[in-house]
Structures are given as C-alpha cells and as structure tokens.
Design a protein around this motif. Sequence first.
Motif, PDB file in Angstrom:
ATOM      1  N   VAL A  60       0.835  -1.209   0.000  1.00  0.00           N
ATOM      2  CA  VAL A  60       0.000   0.000   0.000  1.00  0.00           C
ATOM      3  C   VAL A  60       0.864   1.252   0.000  1.00  0.00           C
ATOM      4  N   SER A  61       1.949   1.233   0.787  1.00  0.00           N
ATOM      5  CA  SER A  61       2.823   2.407   0.843  1.00  0.00           C
ATOM      6  C   SER A  61       3.461   2.701  -0.510  1.00  0.00           C
ATOM      7  N   MET A  62       3.766   1.649  -1.284  1.00  0.00           N
ATOM      8  CA  MET A  62       4.284   1.876  -2.637  1.00  0.00           C
ATOM      9  C   MET A  62       3.194   2.396  -3.553  1.00  0.00           C
ATOM     10  N   GLY A  63       1.968   1.890  -3.379  1.00  0.00           N
ATOM     11  CA  GLY A  63       0.877   2.315  -4.232  1.00  0.00           C
ATOM     12  C   GLY A  63       0.468   3.765  -4.033  1.00  0.00           C
ATOM     13  N   VAL A  64       0.615   4.284  -2.809  1.00  0.00           N
ATOM     14  CA  VAL A  64       0.191   5.661  -2.546  1.00  0.00           C
ATOM     15  C   VAL A  64       1.272   6.682  -2.876  1.00  0.00           C
ATOM     16  N   VAL A  65       2.455   6.232  -3.226  1.00  0.00           N
ATOM     17  CA  VAL A  65       3.527   7.187  -3.561  1.00  0.00           C
ATOM     18  C   VAL A  65       3.114   8.115  -4.700  1.00  0.00           C
ATOM     19  N   PRO A  66       2.616   7.608  -5.843  1.00  0.00           N
ATOM     20  CA  PRO A  66       2.183   8.542  -6.908  1.00  0.00           C
ATOM     21  C   PRO A  66       1.062   9.461  -6.452  1.00  0.00           C
ATOM     22  N   LEU A  67       0.121   8.946  -5.654  1.00  0.00           N
ATOM     23  CA  LEU A  67      -0.992   9.769  -5.181  1.00  0.00           C
ATOM     24  C   LEU A  67      -0.504  10.902  -4.289  1.00  0.00           C
ATOM     25  N   LEU A  68       0.380  10.588  -3.352  1.00  0.00           N
ATOM     26  CA  LEU A  68       0.909  11.630  -2.467  1.00  0.00           C
ATOM     27  C   LEU A  68       1.759  12.631  -3.240  1.00  0.00           C
ATOM     28  N   ALA A  69       2.506  12.144  -4.227  1.00  0.00           N
ATOM     29  CA  ALA A  69       3.299  13.065  -5.054  1.00  0.00           C
ATOM     30  C   ALA A  69       2.389  14.026  -5.812  1.00  0.00           C
ATOM     31  N   LEU A  70       1.277  13.508  -6.364  1.00  0.00           N
ATOM     32  CA  LEU A  70       0.331  14.364  -7.087  1.00  0.00           C
ATOM     33  C   LEU A  70      -0.333  15.364  -6.150  1.00  0.00           C
ATOM     34  N   LEU A  71      -0.721  14.915  -4.961  1.00  0.00           N
ATOM     35  CA  LEU A  71      -1.348  15.826  -4.004  1.00  0.00           C
ATOM     36  C   LEU A  71      -0.389  16.936  -3.590  1.00  0.00           C
ATOM     37  N   GLN A  72       0.858  16.588  -3.345  1.00  0.00           N
ATOM     38  CA  GLN A  72       1.835  17.623  -2.996  1.00  0.00           C
ATOM     39  C   GLN A  72       2.012  18.615  -4.141  1.00  0.00           C
ATOM     40  N   HIS A  73       2.006  18.101  -5.365  1.00  0.00           N
ATOM     41  CA  HIS A  73       2.159  18.973  -6.528  1.00  0.00           C
ATOM     42  C   HIS A  73       0.987  19.950  -6.637  1.00  0.00           C
ATOM     43  N   ARG A  74      -0.228  19.474  -6.357  1.00  0.00           N
ATOM     44  CA  ARG A  74      -1.410  20.332  -6.468  1.00  0.00           C
ATOM     45  C   ARG A  74      -1.520  21.305  -5.292  1.00  0.00           C
ATOM     46  N   ILE A  75      -1.223  20.825  -4.102  1.00  0.00           N
ATOM     47  CA  ILE A  75      -1.379  21.663  -2.914  1.00  0.00           C
ATOM     48  C   ILE A  75      -0.247  22.682  -2.788  1.00  0.00           C
ATOM     49  N   PHE A  76       0.942  22.294  -3.216  1.00  0.00           N
ATOM     50  CA  PHE A  76       2.112  23.179  -3.096  1.00  0.00           C
ATOM     51  C   PHE A  76       2.719  23.418  -4.484  1.00  0.00           C
ATOM     52  N   PRO A  77       2.100  24.275  -5.296  1.00  0.00           N
ATOM     53  CA  PRO A  77       2.620  24.502  -6.652  1.00  0.00           C
ATOM     54  C   PRO A  77       3.863  25.386  -6.691  1.00  0.00           C
ATOM     55  N   GLN A  78       4.233  25.972  -5.548  1.00  0.00           N
ATOM     56  CA  GLN A  78       5.388  26.857  -5.515  1.00  0.00           C
ATOM     57  C   GLN A  78       6.673  26.087  -5.810  1.00  0.00           C
ATOM     58  N   PRO A  79       7.703  26.783  -6.283  1.00  0.00           N
ATOM     59  CA  PRO A  79       8.999  26.119  -6.537  1.00  0.00           C
ATOM     60  C   PRO A  79       9.575  25.545  -5.239  1.00  0.00           C
ATOM     61  N   PHE A  80      10.358  24.489  -5.389  1.00  0.00           N
ATOM     62  CA  PHE A  80      10.978  23.857  -4.223  1.00  0.00           C
ATOM     63  C   PHE A  80      11.909  24.833  -3.519  1.00  0.00           C
TER      64      PHE A  80
END
Length: 344
Positions: free
Chosen positions: A282-302
């Motif tokens: 499950v932890s491997m499966g949610v990696v893309p989902l969490l990456a997408l959520l971070q991208h949407r919630i935090f669109p600012q540059p790193f």
Amino acid sequence: MTTAAAIVWLLVCQLLFGHASASALSFPRSLSTGIVTPFVLAPRDIEIRPLPDGTSQVVDTSKNRIIPQGLATDGSGSGFQGPAIIWIIYLLALGVPLAIAGIRGWRFTTGVALALAAAVCAWAAIINSVNEVGVSDFVLILVILAFSFLGFIMGIFEFARVGATGILGVVGGLAFGMRVVLLKDGLLFSAKSLYFLNWIIAGFFGAAGGLTIIWWQRLGLLFACASSGTFLTVLGVDLILYEQSGLSRGLRFLFDRNSSHIEDILGNGYHPTLITVIMLAVSMGVVPLLALLQHRIFPQPFRRKTVESDEELAIDDPTTQLRMFSPASRPATFFLSKMSRFSL
C-alpha cells in the motif's frame, strides 16, 4: 555530499562483492572494543552446524574455524525499550512531514535527505564491523543520531542544496526499491547465491531516483519525498505493531552480513507477516498519489530563495556605478546600492 555518496558506493560494493574477496580479507580483532573489522563479510564457505545439545555453531569450512556469534539486534533494542522508542519517534517525525509536505520543506527537506543518508551509512558500517560482543543498542543509536544530526545541519545550508537534492532522489529511489525486495520471505531473491540481486534491484531504483532529479527535478523531488516519507512512516508503524520481528528484521536481514551475526540473521531468517506485506504494498501504491497531491497543494517552486534580477547581479560591476548613482536613478537605486550579490 561527495563523501556520503562515496560511503554508500563503498558499502554497496562491499555487500555485493565481499563474498568474492573474502579469502583476501584478514584483519586482526581487538579484545578491548566491540567495534572491529570482522575477518569476512558473509563468506560463501560458511556452515551453521547443529550441536547435540540443541544449539548450533557457525564454522568457516575453508579454515575449519569456529566463528563466535552474537545477537544481531543492530540498535533496534527489545520490545518497547528506549532504543525502540527513539527509533519510532525518529521515523515518524521525519517520515510524516516528508510524505505530506516534503516539496515545501525546502531546507528542512534537504537537511532530512542528508540526515537519512548519514544515518543509513553509519548504521550499515557499524553493524557490519562489530565482533560478537558488539556495542550496546543505546550507544549505537546515539552514534547514529549524531551522524544524522550532522547531516541535517549540513543540509540546511545553501552550499549543500544541490548535492542534498541529488541525494534525496537516491534515497527516495532506494526506499522504493528496498520495499520491493522486502515483500517476500527471505527477500525477493532468497537463495544465498542470489542475494546480490536484491541489492542490484534496490540500487537500480536508487540510481533512477537520482537521475530523475537531474532530468525532471520537480517530478523527482515529488517522488523522492513521497517515497522516503511513506517508507519511514510504514517502518515506524510496523515497529509499533510487530516490534523487532517485522520490517525491522527485514532491514537487518538485508543490510547485516556480518560473519559474527550469521547464526542470528540466516538462522532466524526474515518472515514478514501478511499485515507487513500489505503495508509495504500500500505504501508503494500511494507514492504517486501523495506526489500528485503535494504537486497540487504546493505549486510553488521547491527553492524558496528568489533569483536575483539582472540589476542586482550587476551592482558590483564598475561600468554600472555611474548609472546607478546618477540623479535620475538615485531614488530607485538607493536601497539597491546597499545590497551585495553575497547578501543572504
């Protein structure tokens, strides 16, 4: 950063090719300390022989020599003793923020990247270099935390940003690859002669994570943060549920090939529970989902630090001094003249 990468490379080479060079390794043991270099690292010509009294002994058949054995606790402690509690706090304190908001951590995230790299390198080096006496779990974890703290301090400075970013990609890839390897009893490739393939798989994911940072930086950062964070979080939760017999055991089985721990490591093996396997998957499966959520919630540059404008970069250029301090430009450049390209 170069030092950390070199340590990782040397460690992997030792783990992968230590068998082939075992006969060429011969180092003296010290009776006054537990931290010594063992004669071999998981040699091929080793046997675990049962004894009539129900115990067993480890024998190096090439030299017909008995290898003294010790427990491979490797700093994990027992039950919910102090070392285990420290590990749980450490893992969850770093893992949860990385998994949900690592892309916005900036210097915290780069600091965590070097902290994790330093901790893993220190832990792997020590557990593969002690004799059967070893060191106490509490002392071992203090040493590891000291290395981790030093790595974190380095990572929060601007000079380490580029190197720490690359190491974050490697750490994220390794965190994903190790989960692939740890999904099965006795690792993905459980045969003794195929042990090195487990590290090849983990290394492949680590290299892929580092290269992704180079070619697609934001994508690589998102993946690395989500992957590292979920791995640390699952490891912390598994420690709570199964203490030292779950995923913690798997990591020791993967990293610890000390000849003084063979009886414990190979004799007891690695047998993940169904819940541990499910959590890993499950932890491997949610990696893309969490990456997408971070991208949407935090669109600012790193990187939060703004890039200097052309005017700011030119303030020390002698050819611009007359223009900057002419009557027409004096009001607009008054504050600019107080700056330097080396200002924080």
